[in-house]
Write an enzyme that holds these catalytic residues in place. Sequence first.
Site, PDB file in Angstrom:
ATOM      1  N   TRP A 170       0.792  -1.225   0.000  1.00  0.00           N
ATOM      2  CA  TRP A 170       0.000   0.000   0.000  1.00  0.00           C
ATOM      3  C   TRP A 170       0.822   1.271   0.000  1.00  0.00           C
ATOM      4  CZ3 TRP A 170       1.655   2.565   4.248  1.00  0.00           C
ATOM      5  CH2 TRP A 170       2.119   1.806   5.330  1.00  0.00           C
ATOM      6  N   ASN A 171       2.120   1.187   0.333  1.00  0.00           N
ATOM      7  CA  ASN A 171       2.849   2.433   0.588  1.00  0.00           C
ATOM      8  C   ASN A 171       3.217   3.187  -0.682  1.00  0.00           C
ATOM      9  OD1 ASN A 171       4.697   0.230   0.143  1.00  0.00           O
ATOM     10  ND2 ASN A 171       6.361   1.547   0.855  1.00  0.00           N
ATOM     11  N   LYS A 194      -2.320  -9.269  -6.705  1.00  0.00           N
ATOM     12  CA  LYS A 194      -3.108  -8.899  -5.527  1.00  0.00           C
ATOM     13  C   LYS A 194      -2.505  -7.633  -4.944  1.00  0.00           C
ATOM     14  CE  LYS A 194      -2.949 -10.099  -1.129  1.00  0.00           C
ATOM     15  NZ  LYS A 194      -3.449  -8.845  -0.475  1.00  0.00           N
ATOM     16  N   PRO A 195      -3.093  -6.470  -5.246  1.00  0.00           N
ATOM     17  CA  PRO A 195      -2.633  -5.254  -4.582  1.00  0.00           C
ATOM     18  C   PRO A 195      -3.192  -5.205  -3.171  1.00  0.00           C
ATOM     19  CG  PRO A 195      -4.506  -4.740  -5.957  1.00  0.00           C
ATOM     20  CD  PRO A 195      -4.222  -6.213  -6.143  1.00  0.00           C
ATOM     21  N   ASP A 196      -2.577  -4.408  -2.318  1.00  0.00           N
ATOM     22  CA  ASP A 196      -3.172  -4.209  -1.003  1.00  0.00           C
ATOM     23  C   ASP A 196      -4.541  -3.562  -1.183  1.00  0.00           C
ATOM     24  OD1 ASP A 196      -3.667  -2.484   1.587  1.00  0.00           O
ATOM     25  OD2 ASP A 196      -2.193  -4.008   2.121  1.00  0.00           O
ATOM     26  N   GLY A 245       6.800  -6.476   0.718  1.00  0.00           N
ATOM     27  CA  GLY A 245       6.078  -6.358   1.986  1.00  0.00           C
ATOM     28  C   GLY A 245       6.959  -6.703   3.156  1.00  0.00           C
ATOM     29  N   SER A 246       6.374  -7.251   4.190  1.00  0.00           N
ATOM     30  CA  SER A 246       7.088  -7.495   5.440  1.00  0.00           C
ATOM     31  C   SER A 246       8.030  -8.686   5.324  1.00  0.00           C
ATOM     32  CB  SER A 246       6.103  -7.739   6.580  1.00  0.00           C
ATOM     33  OG  SER A 246       5.492  -9.014   6.443  1.00  0.00           O
ATOM     34  N   GLU A 267      11.133  -8.083  -1.963  1.00  0.00           N
ATOM     35  CA  GLU A 267      11.679  -6.875  -1.339  1.00  0.00           C
ATOM     36  C   GLU A 267      10.958  -6.696  -0.014  1.00  0.00           C
ATOM     37  OE1 GLU A 267      11.177  -2.408  -1.227  1.00  0.00           O
ATOM     38  OE2 GLU A 267      12.038  -2.746  -3.212  1.00  0.00           O
ATOM     39  N   LEU A 268      11.734  -6.741   1.075  1.00  0.00           N
ATOM     40  CA  LEU A 268      11.155  -6.829   2.408  1.00  0.00           C
ATOM     41  C   LEU A 268      11.516  -5.605   3.245  1.00  0.00           C
ATOM     42  CD1 LEU A 268      11.932 -10.636   2.836  1.00  0.00           C
ATOM     43  CD2 LEU A 268       9.923  -9.554   1.796  1.00  0.00           C
ATOM     44  N   CYS A 301      10.128   1.935   1.981  1.00  0.00           N
ATOM     45  CA  CYS A 301      11.060   0.853   2.314  1.00  0.00           C
ATOM     46  C   CYS A 301      12.508   1.323   2.354  1.00  0.00           C
ATOM     47  CB  CYS A 301      10.922  -0.283   1.299  1.00  0.00           C
ATOM     48  SG  CYS A 301       9.303  -1.072   1.279  1.00  0.00           S
ATOM     49  N   GLU A 399      12.020  -2.045  12.497  1.00  0.00           N
ATOM     50  CA  GLU A 399      11.542  -1.050  11.540  1.00  0.00           C
ATOM     51  C   GLU A 399      10.274  -0.389  12.066  1.00  0.00           C
ATOM     52  OE1 GLU A 399      10.865  -0.874   6.728  1.00  0.00           O
ATOM     53  OE2 GLU A 399      10.171  -2.665   7.801  1.00  0.00           O
TER      54      GLU A 399
END
Length: 530
Positions: A170-171, A194-196, A245-246, A267-268, A301, A399
């Site tokens: 979402w960011n 699948k987008p947020d 994401g996370s 990418e986390l 991120c 984080e």
Amino acid sequence: MATEHTTTAPNSPALPASITPALLRRLTALVSAAPDAARVTTTAPYTGLPLADLPVSTPEEVEAAFARARIAQKAWAATPLSERKRILLRYHDLVLNRREEALDLMQAENGKTRRDAHLEVVDIGIVSRYYARNAAKYLAPKRRRGAIPLLTHTTELRHPKGVVTVISPWNYPLSMAASDTIAALMAGNAVVQKPDTQTALTALWSMDLMHEAGLPRDVWQMVIGRGSSIGTPLMDNADYMMFTGSTATGRQIASDAGKRLIGASLELGGKNPMIVLDDADIDKAAEGAVNACFPSAGQLCVSVERLYIPESIRDEFIAAFTARTKKLSIGAAYDYSVDVGSLTTPSQLKTVTEHIDDAVTKGATVLAGGNARPDLGPLFHEPTILTDVTPDMTLHDHETFGPVVSIYTYRDVDEAVTLANATPYGLNASVWTRNGTRGRAVAARIHAGTVNVNEAFAAAWGSIDAPMGGMGDSGLGRRHGADGILKYTEPQTIAHQRIQGFYPPTHITPETWADLLTRALKTMKTIGMR
């Protein structure tokens, strides 16, 4: 908490005129879901009021989307690269020409400032142009050195993986929804994404423009739902996984992908450091720190959460950085009049508040900010600078993903590098100095996938020809450059052996043939053959 002098903007405005009921209906109709699907309502971060009413995809509908994608992908893979290029360049023009509509959607769904939203439009313009004009070079058949000089004709081919699952956050609702998908599509894949849910409108808007540019509809489809509901079919049907994401979720996806023997690019999280060297221009470094820590309200991120300052210039730097931070305007505006926007979700505000409260309770000092701003809207929080942060405080190692940065001091460069690397993460870093050679040397010692010298993150991120991604707990795989498109392909080697192979002809004994081959290998080494 601390007294705060940060300026503020007026109360949250109404939605811009471009976000009409007709637009919302058109976008939500693009979700791969049944006509009578359950619905989920998103809210606008600026106001907390309802924004979109989205249909929810069931696992069965995700399966159906993949079935359509598999059929469409075969025709898409057979589409000449010149036609894919034409579609992508048309999409490039549509995004730029409808910039204002994109900015309105991003701000409405995410709560970021217009300046930060505009960087996403710029990003997609760069990425789409880059892959449109470079994909043919990366995907073209390549001659490789054969096993036996002159006798082995070896070619490397690149085939699309098939159907790629893209799970976007979402960011950065436009950048993260479109940039990874662009490369996958140019490589000849279909995409089920699948987008947020919170920022699905922007992702759907992007897909809608790609369809308008000429992409067959089933080649790129979107599903909406919680990972706990539709995560399994998204994994089980994928030929490749692209996730942003996370770290916790990324680990699970990596494990599941490994069980299926498919590839994944992840990418986390990050806990990104910025090192100011003792010869840095303090004013430029202080301004750079503002731009490193607070874009998109710190929900980035690659933004900086740890600042390392030499003891010799600590007080001067802190004064310059704190003064600039306190001058930042906070608020909601669908124009370029504010510097810092809203956080996006209540859970993110809760994390930011808890991290700051925990640190202050345990002895941290607030130099700027420190407070939520419900007077501006439900999810606003001041840009916050902390000192005296110790390892027992949650935000020391974890984080925050908000407008919060901690300042630490160091004695020499070796200590600064050690401190910067004292994290399991390794996504992005920043080094500031007047001496570029020195800065690049320090940068090379930092355990991070991208390191910027005299810039926060945009220099490395915007260098689309170079790979971007994380080390350690910040992920695996890369986006951008050759890596960003080749990861969506399967390499195939075709070796055509002419006249004679490795086995002896009938008129030569195996022993004589072994001697001939051995002498040939020695000769090739002597004359420098690779």
